[in-house]
Write a protein that holds these residues in place. Sequence first.
Motif, PDB file in Angstrom:
ATOM      1  N   GLY A  28       6.923  -4.564  12.683  1.00  0.00           N
ATOM      2  CA  GLY A  28       7.438  -5.537  13.636  1.00  0.00           C
ATOM      3  C   GLY A  28       7.740  -6.871  12.974  1.00  0.00           C
ATOM      4  N   ARG A  29       6.813  -7.356  12.182  1.00  0.00           N
ATOM      5  CA  ARG A  29       7.044  -8.647  11.533  1.00  0.00           C
ATOM      6  C   ARG A  29       8.154  -8.561  10.497  1.00  0.00           C
ATOM      7  NH1 ARG A  29       2.875 -13.120   8.780  1.00  0.00           N
ATOM      8  NH2 ARG A  29       4.530 -14.688   8.547  1.00  0.00           N
ATOM      9  N   HIS A  67       0.813 -10.367   4.875  1.00  0.00           N
ATOM     10  CA  HIS A  67       1.305 -11.524   5.632  1.00  0.00           C
ATOM     11  C   HIS A  67       1.631 -12.698   4.709  1.00  0.00           C
ATOM     12  CE1 HIS A  67       1.086  -9.837   9.594  1.00  0.00           C
ATOM     13  NE2 HIS A  67      -0.152  -9.408   9.379  1.00  0.00           N
ATOM     14  N   VAL A 118       2.755  -0.425  12.931  1.00  0.00           N
ATOM     15  CA  VAL A 118       3.427  -1.072  14.055  1.00  0.00           C
ATOM     16  C   VAL A 118       3.446  -2.587  13.860  1.00  0.00           C
ATOM     17  CG1 VAL A 118       3.372  -1.467  16.536  1.00  0.00           C
ATOM     18  CG2 VAL A 118       2.903   0.817  15.640  1.00  0.00           C
ATOM     19  N   GLU A 119       2.289  -3.158  13.511  1.00  0.00           N
ATOM     20  CA  GLU A 119       2.216  -4.606  13.294  1.00  0.00           C
ATOM     21  C   GLU A 119       3.106  -5.044  12.136  1.00  0.00           C
ATOM     22  OE1 GLU A 119      -0.976  -7.938  11.619  1.00  0.00           O
ATOM     23  OE2 GLU A 119      -1.680  -5.920  12.157  1.00  0.00           O
ATOM     24  N   PHE A 120       3.005  -4.366  11.010  1.00  0.00           N
ATOM     25  CA  PHE A 120       3.729  -4.787   9.815  1.00  0.00           C
ATOM     26  C   PHE A 120       5.239  -4.595   9.969  1.00  0.00           C
ATOM     27  CE2 PHE A 120      -0.084  -3.993   6.745  1.00  0.00           C
ATOM     28  CZ  PHE A 120      -0.802  -4.963   7.416  1.00  0.00           C
ATOM     29  N   GLU A 168      -1.647   0.193  10.636  1.00  0.00           N
ATOM     30  CA  GLU A 168      -0.988  -1.018  10.168  1.00  0.00           C
ATOM     31  C   GLU A 168       0.496  -1.054  10.486  1.00  0.00           C
ATOM     32  OE1 GLU A 168      -3.613  -1.728   6.074  1.00  0.00           O
ATOM     33  OE2 GLU A 168      -1.908  -0.335   6.087  1.00  0.00           O
ATOM     34  N   ARG A 171      -4.294  -6.623   4.393  1.00  0.00           N
ATOM     35  CA  ARG A 171      -3.471  -7.203   5.461  1.00  0.00           C
ATOM     36  C   ARG A 171      -3.073  -8.634   5.120  1.00  0.00           C
ATOM     37  NH1 ARG A 171      -4.349 -10.263  10.027  1.00  0.00           N
ATOM     38  NH2 ARG A 171      -3.059  -9.744  11.864  1.00  0.00           N
TER      39      ARG A 171
END
Length: 399
Positions: A391-392, A233, A387-389, A385, A229
Amino acid sequence: MPLTSSRTPLPSRRSLLAALGGTAALGALAGCGVPAAYVAPGDRAVADRSAGEKRLTWANWPLYIDTDDDDPGRRPTLEAFEKRTGVSVDYVEEINDNDEFFGKISPALMNRRSTGRDLIVISDWMCARYVRLGWVQEMDRARQPNVARHLDPLLRSPAFDKGRRFTVPWQSGITGVAYNRRKLGREIRAVADLWAPDLKGRVTLLSGLDEAFALLMQGNGVDVTRWTRDDFHRVCEQVEREVRRGQIRRFTGNDYTKDLVSGDVLACQAYSGDVIQLQADNPDIRFVVPEEGAELWADSLMIPNRAGHKANAERLIDFYYDPEVAAELAAWVTYVCPVPAARAILAAAEDRDTAALADNPLIFPDADPTLRGRLAVARDITPAERVEFAGRWNRIVGL
């Protein structure tokens, strides 16, 4: 990767995604074990009609199979399969986008109905979603001796399908960097070269999260078979910084080739197969596997649940793993051939141009002894992972 035909009416993709909150949410259902989406192994197959019905339906991308030079409507390798086996193939070029096709057939699959297709070709990052949801059938390798013998070792066991029980690569490729050597006036050797001052505003990156992230991580020295992760980022922070300072002209789909050919863009993320085709008209366009490495990916064949002609589909897959057939296909599509043994077939060709393909490392990585060790199959993004990834990443690229 390279016309959409209508089939059995199904609920629209828009209504499905509205109900589920997008394809990322539907993919995440596999991780949550939601019964409405996940299909258990015992509920995936129907009685196989292959013995009595010598036919199958195969959905693929446009321009992803060999055609006759004088008659584009003819597909020589497919005709050879039909002649050898007596199995008639309804070949439909209906896949234009992984997410779009997922939305098209997912209502049938999640409701345990036939899709009307016996074989489909999807990018591996999306294949992972089908496998986790239990929407594809395990293949019988006893019917596929060519696959067992000839599949490239680098592609044999991706994280989402250990041992390739549910998927078999159709074609493979490399995501690397393409650039115009004459207009740039120098070589590109590393991912970091994309951030050089003389390329400001003349760089494009791929817009798709699954297509873009691995190469950028490799530029940071990350082992993409086991990225984290934090690695993701860190890449996002890097890309955000380059967007702010105007280094990146835009984010693209496959249309990056237009900017590269026109000279509006001097360097970009690119697919090896596209660049081979561009080089036929412009030898100044180069493709590089960066010093830090590049991603090896595949578009793979799968047999969806409740396919009525499973054995016929398995037989067709194995046909394309005959090195003679794989060589004929590779000479036309010019992606990375998943059958290394096809290289010797092409090398022995009487036609000089055809024989030269055997020495092209973008079709046969073994042609360059230093290349294979720099290629890696990236760990896919898990449902937890995604949905978070997504989105960004989508905020960065403006989706």
